[in-house]
Design a protein around this motif. Structure first.
Motif, PDB file in Angstrom:
ATOM      1  N   THR A   1      11.357  -7.327  14.299  1.00  0.00           N
ATOM      2  CA  THR A   1      11.067  -6.885  12.933  1.00  0.00           C
ATOM      3  C   THR A   1      11.966  -7.581  11.925  1.00  0.00           C
ATOM      4  O   THR A   1      11.508  -7.992  10.845  1.00  0.00           O
ATOM      5  CB  THR A   1      11.235  -5.357  12.830  1.00  0.00           C
ATOM      6  OG1 THR A   1      10.366  -4.719  13.774  1.00  0.00           O
ATOM      7  CG2 THR A   1      10.899  -4.869  11.431  1.00  0.00           C
ATOM      8  N   LEU A   2      13.232  -7.723  12.248  1.00  0.00           N
ATOM      9  CA  LEU A   2      14.160  -8.399  11.342  1.00  0.00           C
ATOM     10  C   LEU A   2      13.744  -9.852  11.108  1.00  0.00           C
ATOM     11  O   LEU A   2      13.861 -10.382   9.996  1.00  0.00           O
ATOM     12  CB  LEU A   2      15.579  -8.351  11.905  1.00  0.00           C
ATOM     13  CG  LEU A   2      16.285  -6.989  11.861  1.00  0.00           C
ATOM     14  CD1 LEU A   2      17.604  -7.045  12.616  1.00  0.00           C
ATOM     15  CD2 LEU A   2      16.529  -6.555  10.421  1.00  0.00           C
ATOM     16  N   ASN A   3      13.246 -10.495  12.131  1.00  0.00           N
ATOM     17  CA  ASN A   3      12.791 -11.890  11.992  1.00  0.00           C
ATOM     18  C   ASN A   3      11.504 -11.992  11.173  1.00  0.00           C
ATOM     19  O   ASN A   3      11.268 -13.002  10.507  1.00  0.00           O
ATOM     20  CB  ASN A   3      12.568 -12.512  13.374  1.00  0.00           C
ATOM     21  CG  ASN A   3      13.873 -12.740  14.128  1.00  0.00           C
ATOM     22  OD1 ASN A   3      14.915 -12.993  13.506  1.00  0.00           O
ATOM     23  ND2 ASN A   3      13.826 -12.650  15.440  1.00  0.00           N
ATOM     24  N   GLU A   4      10.687 -10.939  11.195  1.00  0.00           N
ATOM     25  CA  GLU A   4       9.420 -10.967  10.474  1.00  0.00           C
ATOM     26  C   GLU A   4       9.580 -10.627   8.995  1.00  0.00           C
ATOM     27  O   GLU A   4       8.826 -11.135   8.160  1.00  0.00           O
ATOM     28  CB  GLU A   4       8.436  -9.989  11.124  1.00  0.00           C
ATOM     29  CG  GLU A   4       7.965 -10.410  12.507  1.00  0.00           C
ATOM     30  CD  GLU A   4       7.070  -9.365  13.140  1.00  0.00           C
ATOM     31  OE1 GLU A   4       6.978  -8.243  12.579  1.00  0.00           O
ATOM     32  OE2 GLU A   4       6.470  -9.648  14.185  1.00  0.00           O
ATOM     33  N   CYS A   5      10.530  -9.769   8.666  1.00  0.00           N
ATOM     34  CA  CYS A   5      10.677  -9.283   7.277  1.00  0.00           C
ATOM     35  C   CYS A   5      11.605 -10.198   6.484  1.00  0.00           C
ATOM     36  O   CYS A   5      12.774  -9.864   6.214  1.00  0.00           O
ATOM     37  CB  CYS A   5      11.196  -7.850   7.289  1.00  0.00           C
ATOM     38  SG  CYS A   5      10.079  -6.682   8.100  1.00  0.00           S
ATOM     39  N   LYS A   6      11.082 -11.337   6.076  1.00  0.00           N
ATOM     40  CA  LYS A   6      11.902 -12.339   5.385  1.00  0.00           C
ATOM     41  C   LYS A   6      11.951 -12.136   3.875  1.00  0.00           C
ATOM     42  O   LYS A   6      12.801 -12.716   3.198  1.00  0.00           O
ATOM     43  CB  LYS A   6      11.366 -13.731   5.711  1.00  0.00           C
ATOM     44  CG  LYS A   6      11.454 -14.073   7.196  1.00  0.00           C
ATOM     45  CD  LYS A   6      10.890 -15.448   7.497  1.00  0.00           C
ATOM     46  CE  LYS A   6      10.978 -15.760   8.990  1.00  0.00           C
ATOM     47  NZ  LYS A   6      10.416 -17.086   9.329  1.00  0.00           N
ATOM     48  N   GLN A   7      11.053 -11.336   3.328  1.00  0.00           N
ATOM     49  CA  GLN A   7      11.061 -11.071   1.886  1.00  0.00           C
ATOM     50  C   GLN A   7      12.126 -10.041   1.527  1.00  0.00           C
ATOM     51  O   GLN A   7      12.851 -10.195   0.559  1.00  0.00           O
ATOM     52  CB  GLN A   7       9.682 -10.559   1.439  1.00  0.00           C
ATOM     53  CG  GLN A   7       8.592 -11.599   1.504  1.00  0.00           C
ATOM     54  CD  GLN A   7       8.496 -12.396   0.202  1.00  0.00           C
ATOM     55  OE1 GLN A   7       9.494 -12.603  -0.483  1.00  0.00           O
ATOM     56  NE2 GLN A   7       7.298 -12.839  -0.113  1.00  0.00           N
ATOM     57  N   LEU A   8      12.202  -8.987   2.316  1.00  0.00           N
ATOM     58  CA  LEU A   8      13.114  -7.884   2.017  1.00  0.00           C
ATOM     59  C   LEU A   8      14.494  -8.073   2.641  1.00  0.00           C
ATOM     60  O   LEU A   8      15.460  -7.465   2.181  1.00  0.00           O
ATOM     61  CB  LEU A   8      12.516  -6.553   2.505  1.00  0.00           C
ATOM     62  CG  LEU A   8      11.222  -6.113   1.815  1.00  0.00           C
ATOM     63  CD1 LEU A   8      10.673  -4.866   2.482  1.00  0.00           C
ATOM     64  CD2 LEU A   8      11.460  -5.862   0.335  1.00  0.00           C
TER      65      LEU A   8
ATOM     66  N   PRO B   1       1.319  -8.235  -1.455  1.00  0.00           N
ATOM     67  CA  PRO B   1       0.907  -7.931  -0.078  1.00  0.00           C
ATOM     68  C   PRO B   1       2.002  -8.176   0.956  1.00  0.00           C
ATOM     69  O   PRO B   1       2.139  -7.411   1.913  1.00  0.00           O
ATOM     70  CB  PRO B   1      -0.290  -8.867   0.136  1.00  0.00           C
ATOM     71  CG  PRO B   1      -0.837  -9.098  -1.228  1.00  0.00           C
ATOM     72  CD  PRO B   1       0.351  -9.099  -2.152  1.00  0.00           C
ATOM     73  N   SER B   2       2.792  -9.231   0.761  1.00  0.00           N
ATOM     74  CA  SER B   2       3.838  -9.536   1.749  1.00  0.00           C
ATOM     75  C   SER B   2       4.920  -8.459   1.752  1.00  0.00           C
ATOM     76  O   SER B   2       5.387  -8.032   2.820  1.00  0.00           O
ATOM     77  CB  SER B   2       4.465 -10.899   1.448  1.00  0.00           C
ATOM     78  OG  SER B   2       5.002 -10.928   0.135  1.00  0.00           O
ATOM     79  N   ILE B   3       5.319  -7.997   0.562  1.00  0.00           N
ATOM     80  CA  ILE B   3       6.337  -6.938   0.478  1.00  0.00           C
ATOM     81  C   ILE B   3       5.773  -5.631   1.028  1.00  0.00           C
ATOM     82  O   ILE B   3       6.466  -4.891   1.741  1.00  0.00           O
ATOM     83  CB  ILE B   3       6.817  -6.759  -0.979  1.00  0.00           C
ATOM     84  CG1 ILE B   3       7.595  -7.999  -1.429  1.00  0.00           C
ATOM     85  CG2 ILE B   3       7.687  -5.508  -1.114  1.00  0.00           C
ATOM     86  CD1 ILE B   3       8.096  -7.932  -2.848  1.00  0.00           C
ATOM     87  N   ARG B   4       4.522  -5.370   0.696  1.00  0.00           N
ATOM     88  CA  ARG B   4       3.879  -4.146   1.185  1.00  0.00           C
ATOM     89  C   ARG B   4       3.850  -4.121   2.705  1.00  0.00           C
ATOM     90  O   ARG B   4       4.175  -3.105   3.329  1.00  0.00           O
ATOM     91  CB  ARG B   4       2.464  -4.060   0.617  1.00  0.00           C
ATOM     92  CG  ARG B   4       1.746  -2.773   0.998  1.00  0.00           C
ATOM     93  CD  ARG B   4       0.437  -2.640   0.242  1.00  0.00           C
ATOM     94  NE  ARG B   4      -0.563  -3.581   0.712  1.00  0.00           N
ATOM     95  CZ  ARG B   4      -1.185  -4.465  -0.054  1.00  0.00           C
ATOM     96  NH1 ARG B   4      -0.887  -4.553  -1.334  1.00  0.00           N
ATOM     97  NH2 ARG B   4      -2.110  -5.274   0.452  1.00  0.00           N
ATOM     98  N   GLN B   5       3.496  -5.222   3.323  1.00  0.00           N
ATOM     99  CA  GLN B   5       3.424  -5.281   4.776  1.00  0.00           C
ATOM    100  C   GLN B   5       4.795  -5.123   5.414  1.00  0.00           C
ATOM    101  O   GLN B   5       4.931  -4.502   6.474  1.00  0.00           O
ATOM    102  CB  GLN B   5       2.774  -6.601   5.214  1.00  0.00           C
ATOM    103  CG  GLN B   5       1.293  -6.702   4.897  1.00  0.00           C
ATOM    104  CD  GLN B   5       0.490  -5.558   5.493  1.00  0.00           C
ATOM    105  OE1 GLN B   5       0.691  -5.187   6.655  1.00  0.00           O
ATOM    106  NE2 GLN B   5      -0.414  -4.991   4.713  1.00  0.00           N
ATOM    107  N   GLU B   6       5.818  -5.682   4.777  1.00  0.00           N
ATOM    108  CA  GLU B   6       7.163  -5.562   5.339  1.00  0.00           C
ATOM    109  C   GLU B   6       7.680  -4.123   5.235  1.00  0.00           C
ATOM    110  O   GLU B   6       8.358  -3.636   6.147  1.00  0.00           O
ATOM    111  CB  GLU B   6       8.111  -6.530   4.637  1.00  0.00           C
ATOM    112  CG  GLU B   6       7.834  -7.986   5.008  1.00  0.00           C
ATOM    113  CD  GLU B   6       8.894  -8.933   4.472  1.00  0.00           C
ATOM    114  OE1 GLU B   6       9.950  -8.457   4.008  1.00  0.00           O
ATOM    115  OE2 GLU B   6       8.672 -10.164   4.533  1.00  0.00           O
ATOM    116  N   ILE B   7       7.370  -3.448   4.126  1.00  0.00           N
ATOM    117  CA  ILE B   7       7.760  -2.037   3.995  1.00  0.00           C
ATOM    118  C   ILE B   7       7.102  -1.208   5.090  1.00  0.00           C
ATOM    119  O   ILE B   7       7.745  -0.362   5.736  1.00  0.00           O
ATOM    120  CB  ILE B   7       7.384  -1.493   2.599  1.00  0.00           C
ATOM    121  CG1 ILE B   7       8.303  -2.093   1.527  1.00  0.00           C
ATOM    122  CG2 ILE B   7       7.490   0.034   2.566  1.00  0.00           C
ATOM    123  CD1 ILE B   7       7.958  -1.689   0.117  1.00  0.00           C
TER     124      ILE B   7
END
Length: 360
Positions: A79-86, A205-211
C-alpha cells in the motif's frame, strides 16, 4: 529525623502492598479500573476472563493464527508503494513500524450498568499500522469536511441549542445509546460512503483511490490479543486506532443526514443531539412514540443497536449535565456518576503542575 520517618512510612506502604498482593493471589482476584469515575474494581480472574470472552463472542471476534502480523506487513508495504500522491516516497519509512506488536486488549468494568459488562480498551500504539492510521486520520479531516449538523461539541453548546426548543407540558426527554459502536460499524458500507464523500468534494480520482486504499487497509488490520490468544475482528473498526473516531463520524453523519433525518421528520421529533455514541432526543408524547423511534433506528442498519433510556422524575443525564423539565422550561445541574470518587492529586506530591491544575 525526617529521613527516618520517610523510611518507616515507605516500609509500611510496602508491607501493605505485599499483603494486598497475597490476598489477591489467594482469592484468584485482580484489580482493574472502572469504566467511569476513576474508581478501581476488585474482580475474580475467572469472572473477568469470562466477561472478555462474552465481548469477543458478541462482537464476532474469532481466534486467529500467530503469523497474521507477517501477512499484514506485506499489505502495508504494498500500500505504501502504491499511494504516491499522499505519501512522499522518501518519507514512507516513517509509516513502517519495524518492531510491531499485537495490540493488547484489557477490560474496564462498567459498574454503572446491569451485569457489569466490560468496556474494551486496546493499546494500539505498537500496532503495525499505528503511524499510518495517524496520518490517515489527518487526511480524512482535511479532504472530507463533515457538516456536523447534529453533533454536540460540549455541554455549553448543548444548553444554547436547547434554548430554541419550545417547552410544552407534553415535552419529554429520552436517550439512545449505541452499543459497542466501533466494533459494529459496517465497514463495507463505510467504504462506499467514504468514496461518495470524496466524489462530492470533487477530489482527484488518484487521491480518492489512495484514500480508499489506505482506509481499506486500516479497517482490515483489526486484530488484538488477550492473554495468550489473538483475535481477528471480522467487521467494525479497530478499537484504539487513531482513524476510528473519524471513520465512525463519517458513517454516522451520513446516516443522520439521510435515513435518520427521515425518521426524525416522520416521527416529529423536536430535537436530536449526539455526542459520540450517546444521543439525546426531545419529543412531544402526543405526536411521537419513543418505542417506534427506537425500532426505526435499529432498522436503519443491521450493525448498530440503539438502546433506549427514558427520563425519570422529569430528569435525564446527558454528557455531564442533569437536564430537568420544569414548568418554566429546562434547568441544568452538574451530573456525576455514582462511581465518581472526586479524588484529585494533592498539592505536595512530586507531580507535574499541569496535572494538578487540570482537576481545578
Amino acid at each position: 529525623m525526617l529521613c527516618c520517618q520517610k523510611s518507616n512510612k515507605g516500609k509500611e506502604e510496602l508491607r501493605i502492598l505485599n499483603q494486598i498482593k497475597d490476598k489477591l493471589h489467594e482469592n484468584k482476584a485482580l484489580i482493574t479500573k472502572a469504566d467511569k469515575g476513576n474508581s478501581v474494581v476488585i474482580i475474580y480472574k475467572d469472572e473477568y476472563v469470562q466477561k472478555v470472552k462474552n465481548f469477543t463472542s458478541n462482537n464476532k471476534a474469532s481466534e486467529t493464527s500467530e503469523h497474521i502480523t507477517v501477512k499484514f506487513q506485506k499489505d502495508v508495504k504494498t500500500t505504501l508503494n502504491e499511494c504516491k500522491q499522499l505519501i512522499d516516497t522518501h518519507k514512507k519509512w516513517k509509516y513502517i513500524n519495524l518492531n510491531p506488536g499485537t495490540p493488547v486488549l484489557r477490560g474496564l468494568t462498567k459498574v454503572h450498568k446491569e451485569d457489569t459488562p466490560i468496556h474494551p480498551i486496546v493499546n494500539f500504539r505498537n500496532a503495525l499500522t499505528y503511524n499510518l492510521a495517524k496520518m490517515l486520520a489527518n487526511i480524512l479531516m482535511k479532504y472530507i469536511p463533515l457538516p456536523s449538523v447534529y453533533k454536540v461539541q460540549n455541554s455549553v453548546q448543548l444548553m444554547r441549542d436547547l434554548e430554541y426548543i419550545p417547552c410544552t407540558p407534553y415535552l419529554r426527554l429520552a436517550l439512545l445509546d449505541i452499543s459497542n459502536m466501533y466494533t459494529n460499524i459496517p465497514t463495507n458500507e463505510l467504504l462506499d460512503i467514504t468514496e461518495n464523500a470524496c466524489k462530492n468534494d470533487d477530489l482527484e480520482p488518484s487521491i480518492r483511490q489512495e484514500i480508499l486504499r489506505l482506509t481499506s487497509l486500516i479497517v482490515t488490520q483489526n486484530y488484538f490479543k488477550f492473554q495468550d490468544k489473538k483475535y481477528l475482528q471480522k467487521n467494525g473498526l479497530a478499537m484504539g486506532a487513531p482513524t476510528s473516531p473519524a471513520l465512525s463520524e463519517i458513517y454516522l453523519q451520513f446516516m443522520e443526514n439521510t435515513k435518520i433525518f427521515d425518521i426524525l421528520h416522520r416521527s416529529r421529533v423536536e430535537g436530536y443531539y449526539r455526542y459520540v455514541d450517546d444521543i439525546l432526543i426531545i419529543y412531544d408524547e402526543n405526536h411521537t412514540n419513543k418505542q417506534e423511534v427506537q425500532k426505526s433506528f435499529n432498522d436503519v442498519t443491521t450493525g448498530l443497536h440503539f438502546a433506549l433510556e427514558r427520563e425519570e422524575d422529569q430528569k435525564i443525564n446527558f454528557l455531564d449535565l442533569t437536564i430537568t423539565r420544569t414548568e418554566k422550561g429546562l434547568s441544568y445541574d452538574i451530573f456525576r456518576k455514582h462511581t465518581t470518587t472526586d479524588t484529585i492529586i494533592p498539592h505536595d506530591p512530586c507531580h507535574p503542575l499541569e496535572h494538578k491544575m487540570a482537576a481545578i
